[in-house]
Write a protein that holds these residues in place. Sequence first.
Motif, PDB file in Angstrom:
ATOM      1  N   GLY A   1      46.781  30.915  12.612  1.00 39.13           N
ATOM      2  CA  GLY A   1      46.026  32.019  11.858  1.00 39.13           C
ATOM      3  C   GLY A   1      45.002  32.775  12.292  1.00 39.13           C
ATOM      4  O   GLY A   1      44.428  33.716  11.656  1.00 39.13           O
ATOM      5  N   GLU A   2      44.869  32.531  13.813  1.00 39.57           N
ATOM      6  CA  GLU A   2      43.935  33.225  14.377  1.00 39.57           C
ATOM      7  C   GLU A   2      44.600  34.638  15.027  1.00 39.57           C
ATOM      8  O   GLU A   2      45.674  34.813  15.066  1.00 39.57           O
ATOM      9  CB  GLU A   2      43.514  32.582  15.859  1.00 39.57           C
ATOM     10  N   HIS A   3      43.466  35.639  15.147  1.00 37.45           N
ATOM     11  CA  HIS A   3      44.004  37.174  15.113  1.00 37.45           C
ATOM     12  C   HIS A   3      44.437  37.138  16.881  1.00 37.45           C
ATOM     13  O   HIS A   3      43.900  36.720  17.693  1.00 37.45           O
ATOM     14  CB  HIS A   3      43.074  38.187  15.214  1.00 37.45           C
ATOM     15  N   PHE A   4      45.310  38.235  16.944  1.00 40.95           N
ATOM     16  CA  PHE A   4      45.494  38.520  18.463  1.00 40.95           C
ATOM     17  C   PHE A   4      44.666  38.937  19.419  1.00 40.95           C
ATOM     18  O   PHE A   4      44.667  38.800  20.818  1.00 40.95           O
ATOM     19  CB  PHE A   4      46.825  39.425  18.467  1.00 40.95           C
ATOM     20  N   GLU A   5      43.341  39.516  18.887  1.00 44.56           N
ATOM     21  CA  GLU A   5      42.273  39.960  19.687  1.00 44.56           C
ATOM     22  C   GLU A   5      41.768  38.836  20.552  1.00 44.56           C
ATOM     23  O   GLU A   5      41.041  38.921  21.617  1.00 44.56           O
ATOM     24  CB  GLU A   5      41.276  40.420  18.796  1.00 44.56           C
TER      25      GLU A   5
END
Length: 219
Positions: free
Chosen positions: A28-32
């Motif tokens: 669920g974490e962002h690619f950033e």
Amino acid sequence: MQLRRQKFWEKRSLYYLAKMYADILLVGEHFERLRRCVGISILDFNLTEDGRYHSVYRMRDEMGKDYSDLLELHIIELRKKLTGNSRMDDWIRLFNAETEEDLHMIKTKNAGVQRAKYVIQEMSLTEAMRDALESYRKRKLDRKSEDAYVYDQGKEAGEQIGMERGIEQGIEQGKQDVLLDLVQKGKLDVETAAETCGITPKEFQEKMAEITDKVQKNV
């Protein structure tokens, strides 16, 4: 560090690097949140046939332009002949050192290599020498502990003495205040009061004068 040549080593090293990169993100974490990953393979065999013993691989296009610096792989081949005196050369010499003389021949200002040399030399000491070194370290630590204990005890004793002296001075001052009050009220003569305080009648009268002056200033 890899000591023996294994089949599919290139694929294996890329797998480890890719897995390390992918494991940065939780579900669920962002690619950033993805960060640069650098893989370092130290090989005790020759992976390539050229003379380079430190190779750096990155993602580039066919013209040599970088696509991204997020993935980088360093290959260090220990069995190749060294040709320089860089920091990397110093580390390779350290990895290849087999005797005390080899370690002594490594002349470098690299703090990391110097520290590693010290640790290796300590590990190679005989049991008797290690015991002597450990005993010396223990004596230094014990001495520091003893110094700290003596300091704490001296500080505590000083505080206790100061408190006792303060109490004694307070009692003595209280006694003098009572005697001064009795003399001022005419219930006790100066000579008797001075004798009780352990001072001369003149000194007692001077104390009376001091108190009188303070009272008048505060009025």
